[in-house]
Scaffold this motif. Structure first.
Motif, short mmCIF file in Angstrom:
data_model
loop_
_atom_site.label_atom_id
_atom_site.label_comp_id
_atom_site.label_asym_id
_atom_site.label_seq_id
_atom_site.Cartn_x
_atom_site.Cartn_y
_atom_site.Cartn_z
N GLY A 182 126.75 41.38 10.27
CA GLY A 182 126.66 42.32 9.17
C GLY A 182 127.88 43.22 9.15
O GLY A 182 128.96 42.85 9.61
N ASP A 183 127.71 44.42 8.64
CA ASP A 183 128.84 45.34 8.54
C ASP A 183 129.39 45.69 9.92
O ASP A 183 130.61 45.70 10.14
N THR A 184 128.49 45.96 10.87
CA THR A 184 128.93 46.30 12.23
C THR A 184 129.60 45.10 12.89
O THR A 184 130.65 45.22 13.52
N VAL A 210 126.25 51.98 2.73
CA VAL A 210 126.96 50.76 2.35
C VAL A 210 128.46 50.99 2.53
O VAL A 210 129.02 51.90 1.90
N PRO A 211 129.13 50.21 3.37
CA PRO A 211 130.58 50.42 3.57
C PRO A 211 131.40 50.30 2.29
O PRO A 211 132.44 50.94 2.16
N HIS A 213 132.73 53.42 0.41
CA HIS A 213 133.65 54.35 1.08
C HIS A 213 134.54 55.12 0.10
O HIS A 213 134.74 56.33 0.29
N PRO A 214 135.09 54.51 -0.96
CA PRO A 214 135.91 55.30 -1.89
C PRO A 214 135.15 56.47 -2.50
O PRO A 214 135.74 57.54 -2.74
N LEU A 215 133.85 56.30 -2.75
CA LEU A 215 133.06 57.39 -3.34
C LEU A 215 132.90 58.54 -2.36
O LEU A 215 133.04 59.71 -2.73
N PHE A 216 132.62 58.21 -1.11
CA PHE A 216 132.44 59.27 -0.11
C PHE A 216 133.77 59.91 0.26
O PHE A 216 133.82 61.10 0.60
N ALA A 217 134.85 59.13 0.19
CA ALA A 217 136.16 59.72 0.44
C ALA A 217 136.52 60.70 -0.68
O ALA A 217 137.13 61.75 -0.43
N ALA A 218 136.12 60.38 -1.91
CA ALA A 218 136.43 61.26 -3.03
C ALA A 218 135.66 62.56 -2.98
O ALA A 218 136.15 63.61 -3.40
N ILE A 219 134.46 62.52 -2.43
CA ILE A 219 133.65 63.74 -2.37
C ILE A 219 134.08 64.66 -1.24
O ILE A 219 133.70 65.82 -1.18
N THR A 259 126.62 53.99 9.84
CA THR A 259 126.02 53.31 10.98
C THR A 259 126.94 52.26 11.57
O THR A 259 127.14 52.20 12.79
N SER A 260 127.51 51.41 10.73
CA SER A 260 128.35 50.32 11.24
C SER A 260 129.58 50.86 11.96
O SER A 260 129.99 50.31 12.99
N ARG A 261 130.17 51.93 11.45
CA ARG A 261 131.36 52.48 12.09
C ARG A 261 131.02 53.10 13.44
O ARG A 261 131.75 52.91 14.42
N ILE A 262 129.91 53.82 13.51
CA ILE A 262 129.52 54.45 14.77
C ILE A 262 129.25 53.39 15.83
O ILE A 262 129.70 53.50 16.98
N LEU A 263 128.52 52.35 15.44
CA LEU A 263 128.22 51.29 16.41
C LEU A 263 129.47 50.57 16.88
O LEU A 263 129.66 50.33 18.07
N SER A 264 130.34 50.20 15.93
CA SER A 264 131.54 49.45 16.31
C SER A 264 132.47 50.28 17.19
O SER A 264 133.05 49.76 18.15
N GLU A 265 132.60 51.57 16.91
CA GLU A 265 133.47 52.42 17.74
C GLU A 265 132.90 52.57 19.14
O GLU A 265 133.64 52.53 20.14
#
Length: 560
Positions: free
Chosen positions: A128-130, A380-381, A384-390, A398-404
């Motif tokens: 999946g994303d992770t 949903v990864p 990301h552009p929407l959350f970066a804009a805000i 979740t996927s980023r935290i797990l992968s890191e």
């Protein structure tokens, strides 16, 4: 291979019988019908004639002209065998598209590829994303891995991914022990199992299969419920990662020890130290009381911080301990947020499982209180552009935290130990360390690596220590191009047979099997590795001279 042959024979049984029957009937007729001289063809010539006639080659009437009866039978045989061939070829084309055969062939190719691996590799369950983030990182570091997932669309994404090394993948039931074996669980070069599916029961099955068949093999599991985590821990799963608890720890580290939080994000390569984000103390609003909301609510109550929960369906998600501080609603409208005392709040967490709702909550909250510290959950990864804009102050993905976290465990496990020991230090200690690191490294993202003084990783240094040479830690910090200059490297941790020392002194004498955790500017690790692996470079940084290598120069040079 036996399975493949079985599938082919089973699917082609009827076409083969039709072909054999058509050839038998045509051959038998030619062997029985008399020719012009009253003699029929023998079986060999009859079969020979039917063979080239059925394939429409047509060599003619051999070995002599046929009688009218034979020509009539030839016409019948021609249509009979051609129809039989059309039927057989059609079934053969259908067989090539048969899901069972294609799956069997894919499993065979996958198993052969895994058996042929001669490098250490990890088994990754779930793409999946992770899984995509982790596999991409491992491939970029030239670390081998194999992927298992039950969704064929995800395996298609794996095949289309542009990885620098080949990553074999298999579409199969991850929880089946045979699948784990086929993926290399019993392979001598398998170095660990990483269970990353979004189902705790599947991750649990992978973990228990690995621990029963390979008890000493490290297992890293994703878990999103405390019950599953406790079950995994009961049979010795090495690392259990709950992304919600991990982010809660991340948030409250920033709240209480901002310097340690800054140090952690800097060394992990997440962000530079010139962008501190420190959540304020005061009233917080928590929108969403699912698994993520419960993890944060528990930490808020433990830390003694006031929190108001906004939840539309507490009957489904559960009620918080303090029901008086629950506001019913989604949090996307101003009325609900005003009821949650948005004007008095210092921070808000948009933690629902719907990205559009989270974005709407943040937009409305900032209109009512522009000074809020904003924490957003990104599900949903692709959003990301929407959350970066805000421009949220902190984003929980979740996927980023797990992968890191997993990346940390796989590449620099000593860094996790360093963070654990650093949490026992005062905040001023972390601030002082950031200042020291900034003087050496600047504010760029550092390179963090581990070094073990053993013959396999550092042959020159290990041999020198075995011969009784005195090597100080500071000697390894010398530049192999000019020993009077120091490499931009800072030692973080020394692990000597389980005894760990934070920030070891350059005067520390090194011993065989010592493990060092170091950070430095990009490229520093390769220079240090050259000294540790090359005896000539090592001798130069220790003694300041390069011993002659040629026989004549060694003979002419004065003896040591």
């Amino acid at each position: 291979m036996n399975t493949i042959v079985f599938v082919i024979l089973r699917r082609m049984r009827a076409p083969l019988l039709v072909l054999i029957g058509a050839y038998a009937v045509a051959t038998l007729g030619m062997a029985l019908i008399p020719g012009p001289q009253g003699r029929p063809l023998d079986f060999f010539h009859a079969f020979y004639f039917v063979s080239y006639t059925a394939t429409t080659i047509g060599f003619g009437e051999i070995p002599h002209p046929f009688s009218p009866a034979q020509r009539l039978w030839t016409t019948f045989s021609l249509y009979l065998t051609v129809i039989a061939w059309i039927y057989a070829i059609g079934r053969l084309i259908t067989l090539a598209q048969d899901p069972a055969l294609r799956r069997t062939l894919a499993e065979g190719r996958f198993a052969r590829t895994v058996r042929g691996l001669r490098e250490p590799f990890f088994i990754v369950g779930g793409y999946g994303d992770t899984g995509k983030m982790l596999v991409s990182f491992l491939a970029s570091r030239r670390m081998r891995c194999v992927v298992i997932d039950s969704d064929p669309r995800r395996l298609d994404d794996l095949q289309l991914a542009d990885h620098p090394i080949y990553v074999p993948g298999l579409c199969a039931d991850i929880s089946h022990p045979d699948t784990m074996k086929r993926a290399g669980l019993e392979h001598p070069d398998c170095r660990g199992i990483i269970a990353l599916t979004d189902r705790d029961d599947v991750n649990l099955h992978m973990a228990i299969t690995a621990k029963l068949l390979r008890p000493k093999l490290p297992v890293i599991c994703r878990s999103e419920t405390r019950e599953a985590a406790a079950n995994m821990a009961s049979f010795g799963t090495d690392h259990i990662i709950d992304p919600f608890d991990t982010f809660a720890d991340h948030l409250f580290t920033a709240l209480h020890t901002p310097c340690l939080f800054l140090l952690k994000t800097w060394l992990m390569g997440i962000e530079r130290p010139d962008r501190p984000k420190t959540p304020p103390h005061g009233l917080w609003i928590l929108c969403g009381y699912g698994r993520f909301g419960k993890a944060l609510y528990k930490r808020f109550k433990y830390e003694g911080l006031p929190v108001i929960v906004v939840e539309a369906t507490p009957e489904k998600t559960g009620w918080p301990e303090d029901r008086e501080h629950l506001v019913r609603g989604w949090g996307t409208d101003a009325v609900t947020l005003r009821a949650a005392r948005i004007k008095d709040a210092v921070g808000i967490v948009a933690g629902t499982n719907h990205d559009v709702n989270n974005l709407s909550i943040l937009i409305t909250a900032r209109e009512l209180n522009p000074e809020l510290f904003v924490v957003a959950r990104q599900n949903v990864p692709a959003n990301h552009p929407l959350f970066a804009a805000i421009k949220a102050d902190m984003i929980m993905q979740t996927s980023r935290i797990l992968s890191e976290h997993i990346r940390l465990l796989l590449t620099t496990p000593c860094l996790a130990t360093f963070f654990h020991l650093a949490r026992q230090q005062r905040e001023a200690w972390a601030g002082k360390l950031i200042t020291q690191l900034t003087e050496i490294l600047g504010k760029d993202l550092p390179e963090v690596w581990e070094v073990t003084l053993d013959p396999s990783e550092t042959p020159a240094a290990a041999e020198a220590l075995q011969q009784g040479w005195r090597i100080h830690l500071g000697d390894l910090l010398r530049d192999p191009r000019d020993r009077e200059h120091r490499l931009p490297v800072f030692p973080l941790l020394l692990d000597r047979q389980g005894k760990r020392e934070l920030l070891p002194s350059p005067d520390t004498l090194l011993e065989p099997a010592d493990r060092l955790l170091l950070c430095g500017r990009p490229g520093s690790a390769s220079r240090m590795a050259w000294c540790l692996q090359n005896p000539i470079a090592l001798r130069y940084i220790l003694e300041g001279r390069v011993p002659p290598q040629n026989f004549i120069w060694r003979w002419l040079s004065p003896s040591d």
